[in-house]
Design a protein around this motif. Structure first.
Motif, short mmCIF file in Angstrom:
data_model
loop_
_atom_site.label_atom_id
_atom_site.label_comp_id
_atom_site.label_asym_id
_atom_site.label_seq_id
_atom_site.Cartn_x
_atom_site.Cartn_y
_atom_site.Cartn_z
N PRO A 192 0.81 -1.23 0.00
CA PRO A 192 0.00 0.00 0.00
C PRO A 192 0.83 1.28 0.00
O PRO A 192 0.46 2.27 -0.60
CB PRO A 192 -0.83 -0.13 1.28
N GLU A 193 1.98 1.26 0.67
CA GLU A 193 2.79 2.47 0.79
C GLU A 193 3.92 2.51 -0.22
O GLU A 193 4.86 3.29 -0.06
CB GLU A 193 3.37 2.55 2.21
N ALA A 194 3.84 1.70 -1.30
CA ALA A 194 4.96 1.58 -2.23
C ALA A 194 5.34 2.91 -2.85
O ALA A 194 6.52 3.29 -2.89
CB ALA A 194 4.63 0.55 -3.32
N ARG A 195 4.35 3.63 -3.38
CA ARG A 195 4.65 4.91 -4.05
C ARG A 195 5.27 5.91 -3.07
O ARG A 195 6.25 6.58 -3.38
CB ARG A 195 3.39 5.48 -4.69
N ARG A 196 4.68 6.02 -1.89
CA ARG A 196 5.23 6.96 -0.90
C ARG A 196 6.64 6.57 -0.50
O ARG A 196 7.51 7.43 -0.34
CB ARG A 196 4.33 7.01 0.34
N LEU B 23 8.88 4.96 -2.38
CA LEU B 23 9.77 5.35 -3.47
C LEU B 23 10.05 6.85 -3.45
O LEU B 23 11.17 7.30 -3.72
CB LEU B 23 9.17 4.97 -4.82
N GLU B 24 9.03 7.62 -3.14
CA GLU B 24 9.18 9.08 -3.16
C GLU B 24 9.99 9.59 -1.98
O GLU B 24 10.73 10.58 -2.12
CB GLU B 24 7.80 9.74 -3.15
N GLU B 25 9.89 8.92 -0.82
CA GLU B 25 10.44 9.50 0.40
C GLU B 25 11.66 8.78 0.97
O GLU B 25 12.38 9.37 1.79
CB GLU B 25 9.34 9.54 1.48
N ASP B 26 11.91 7.53 0.57
CA ASP B 26 13.03 6.78 1.17
C ASP B 26 14.35 7.48 0.91
O ASP B 26 14.67 7.84 -0.24
CB ASP B 26 13.06 5.36 0.60
N GLU B 27 15.13 7.67 1.94
CA GLU B 27 16.38 8.42 1.82
C GLU B 27 17.38 7.74 0.91
O GLU B 27 18.04 8.37 0.07
CB GLU B 27 17.00 8.63 3.21
N LYS B 28 17.50 6.42 1.04
CA LYS B 28 18.45 5.68 0.19
C LYS B 28 18.07 5.78 -1.28
O LYS B 28 18.91 6.02 -2.15
CB LYS B 28 18.50 4.22 0.65
N GLU B 29 16.77 5.62 -1.59
CA GLU B 29 16.32 5.71 -2.98
C GLU B 29 16.53 7.12 -3.53
O GLU B 29 16.93 7.30 -4.69
CB GLU B 29 14.84 5.33 -3.08
N ASN B 30 16.29 8.13 -2.71
CA ASN B 30 16.50 9.51 -3.14
C ASN B 30 17.97 9.79 -3.42
O ASN B 30 18.31 10.47 -4.40
CB ASN B 30 15.96 10.48 -2.10
N ARG B 31 18.84 9.26 -2.58
CA ARG B 31 20.28 9.48 -2.80
C ARG B 31 20.76 8.78 -4.06
O ARG B 31 21.61 9.32 -4.80
CB ARG B 31 21.07 8.99 -1.58
N GLU B 32 20.25 7.57 -4.31
CA GLU B 32 20.61 6.87 -5.55
C GLU B 32 20.23 7.70 -6.76
O GLU B 32 21.02 7.89 -7.69
CB GLU B 32 19.92 5.51 -5.62
#
Length: 338
Positions: free
Chosen positions: A172-176, A178-187
Motif C-alpha cells: 500500500p505504501e509503495a509509491r510513498r 519510493l518518493e520518500e526513502d532516503e536511500k532511494e532519493n540518494r541513488e
C-alpha cells in the motif's frame, strides 16, 4: 564483432552517410555488433524492436505454452553476501558512492528466447542467436526486454532516462516509499548528477527536465513501480557524423554501473563472479535522422541447456544486504500480457 575503436569509426561513417543501422554494444565496450538495414538476410537470428524501427519480427515464433513455467533458482544468500561485502568495502573506502551489483539466476522454464522477444511487453526488445555470427559475447544466444531507454535523439535534442528505484505496487505504501526513502532519493540524485555530467561532454544546455517520476510495470507476479528521471541537452548540428564518439563517451551507462564510473567499474569487476557480456550494455537503432537506444536490462541468455536471468540493483553505504538480495531476485520476471 567490432572493437570499441572499430565501432566508433563505423558508427561515425554510417551516421555521416545517413545510413540506417541497428547496433549492440557490450558492457565492456569491446564486443559490438552493427547491422545495416540493407543487410537483408545476413544475421537472420538478430531481431530488434524499438519505437523508431524493427528488424526480424519472428512472426513464425511458436505460441506461448498454455501453462507457463518460470521458476527462478536464486543464488545462495551466502554467495550474494560475499559480493555485497566486497562492494561495501569499496563504498566505505570512498572508492564509489553508488554501485550496481548484479547476479545471474538460473530459471527453470518452458519458455524460449524467441518467446521472450516476441511476447514480452517492453518498449525495447532484442534477440541475438543462435547464429554464431550474431550471438552474445561468449557465443551465447540472448534476449532482452528492457523498460529503460538509454539515450534518445530527436532532431538535435538528446535525452537520457536513468532508472533508479523499484517497489512492489502490491504494498500500500509503495509509491510513498519510493518518493520518500532516503536511500532511494540518494541513488537517484547520484545518477542524475552523473548522467547530467556525461551529457555535458557531448551536448550544450543540459538540464533535468523531469526528476524522479514513477511508472507502473506489469509482470506475471503483479505490478511493480519504477522511478526514472529525464535529462536533456542540445547536440551540435553535425552530430550524426560523430555518432560513435558520442555514444562511447556516454558509456558504460551510469544507471547500471555507478559513480564515479571508472573506480566503480573496477569494484564491480572484483565483486561479481559473472561476465556481463551484452547485459548492461546498450542496443539501439539510428534511422538516418534520429536515434533510439536502451539499456540492456531484463535480460536472459543461454548457458548450455539452461536459461539464466541477469539482474541487479544499486548499492550504497545505507544498503542492507538482505533487502538488496530480495530486490535483485524480484527483478527476475517477464512482463507478458496474459
Amino acid at each position: 564483432m567490432y572493437t570499441r575503436e572499430e565501432t566508433i569509426r563505423r558508427m561515425n561513417g554510417l551516421g555521416r552517410a545517413g545510413a540506417p543501422f541497428f547496433f549492440v554494444i557490450s558492457h565492456d565496450l569491446e564486443h559490438n555488433l552493427l547491422f545495416e538495414r540493407k543487410d537483408g538476410g545476413q544475421g537472420r537470428s538478430a531481431a530488434f524492436s524499438l519505437p523508431l524501427g524493427e528488424r526480424g519480427g519472428l512472426r513464425d515464433c511458436p505460441p506461448l505454452p498454455e501453462q507457463i513455467r518460470f521458476d527462478p533458482v536464486p543464488c545462495p544468500l551466502s554467495r550474494y553476501a560475499a559480493a555485497f561485502s566486497s562492494v561495501r568495502a569499496h563504498l566505505l573506502r570512498g572508492d564509489s558512492y553508488l554501485l550496481n551489483l548484479c547476479v545471474a539466476t538460473p530459471v527453470k522454464t518452458n519458455l524460449t528466447l524467441p518467446h521472450l522477444f516476441r511476447f514480452a511487453r517492453a518498449p525495447y526488445r532484442m534477440l541475438l542467436g543462435p547464429d554464431a555470427s550474431v550471438s552474445g559475447v561468449h557465443g551465447r544466444a540472448c534476449a532482452c526486454f528492457s523498460p529503460e531507454p538509454f539515450v534518445r535523439v530527436r532532431g538535435r535534442e538528446i535525452a537520457t532516462f536513468p532508472m533508479k528505484g523499484t517497489a512492489d505496487a502490491a504494498t500500500p505504501e509503495a509509491r510513498r516509499w519510493l518518493e520518500e526513502d532516503e536511500k532511494e532519493n540518494r541513488e537517484s540524485a547520484t545518477i542524475v548528477d552523473l548522467m547530467r555530467n556525461d551529457l555535458s561532454m557531448v551536448a550544450s544546455r543540459v538540464r533535468v527536465k523531469r526528476y524522479r517520476y514513477i511508472s507502473p510495470v506489469e509482470t506475471r507476479g503483479g505490478t511493480i513501480l519504477q522511478c526514472s528521471s529525464e535529462i536533456c541537452g542540445a547536440l551540435p548540428e553535425n552530430w550524426p557524423s560523430r555518432l560513435g564518439e558520442i555514444m562511447m563517451a556516454l558509456l558504460p551507462a551510469g544507471s547500471v554501473t555507478g559513480a564515479p564510473k571508472e573506480a566503480t567499474c573496477r569494484a564491480i569487476a572484483e565483486a561479481e563472479d559473472m561476465e556481463r557480456g551484452f547485459y548492461t550494455g546498450i542496443f539501439g537503432f539510428f534511422n538516418g535522422r534520429d536515434l533510439d537506444s536502451a539499456v540492456a536490462i531484463r535480460f536472459m541468455e543461454e548457458d548450455g541447456a539452461n536459461l539464466v536471468y541477469k539482474s541487479g540493483g544499486g548499492i550504497t553505504v545505507m544498503s542492507r544486504m538482505e533487502e538488496e538480495y530480495r530486490e535483485a531476485i524480484a527483478k527476475v520476471y517477464v512482463p507478458f500480457d496474459l
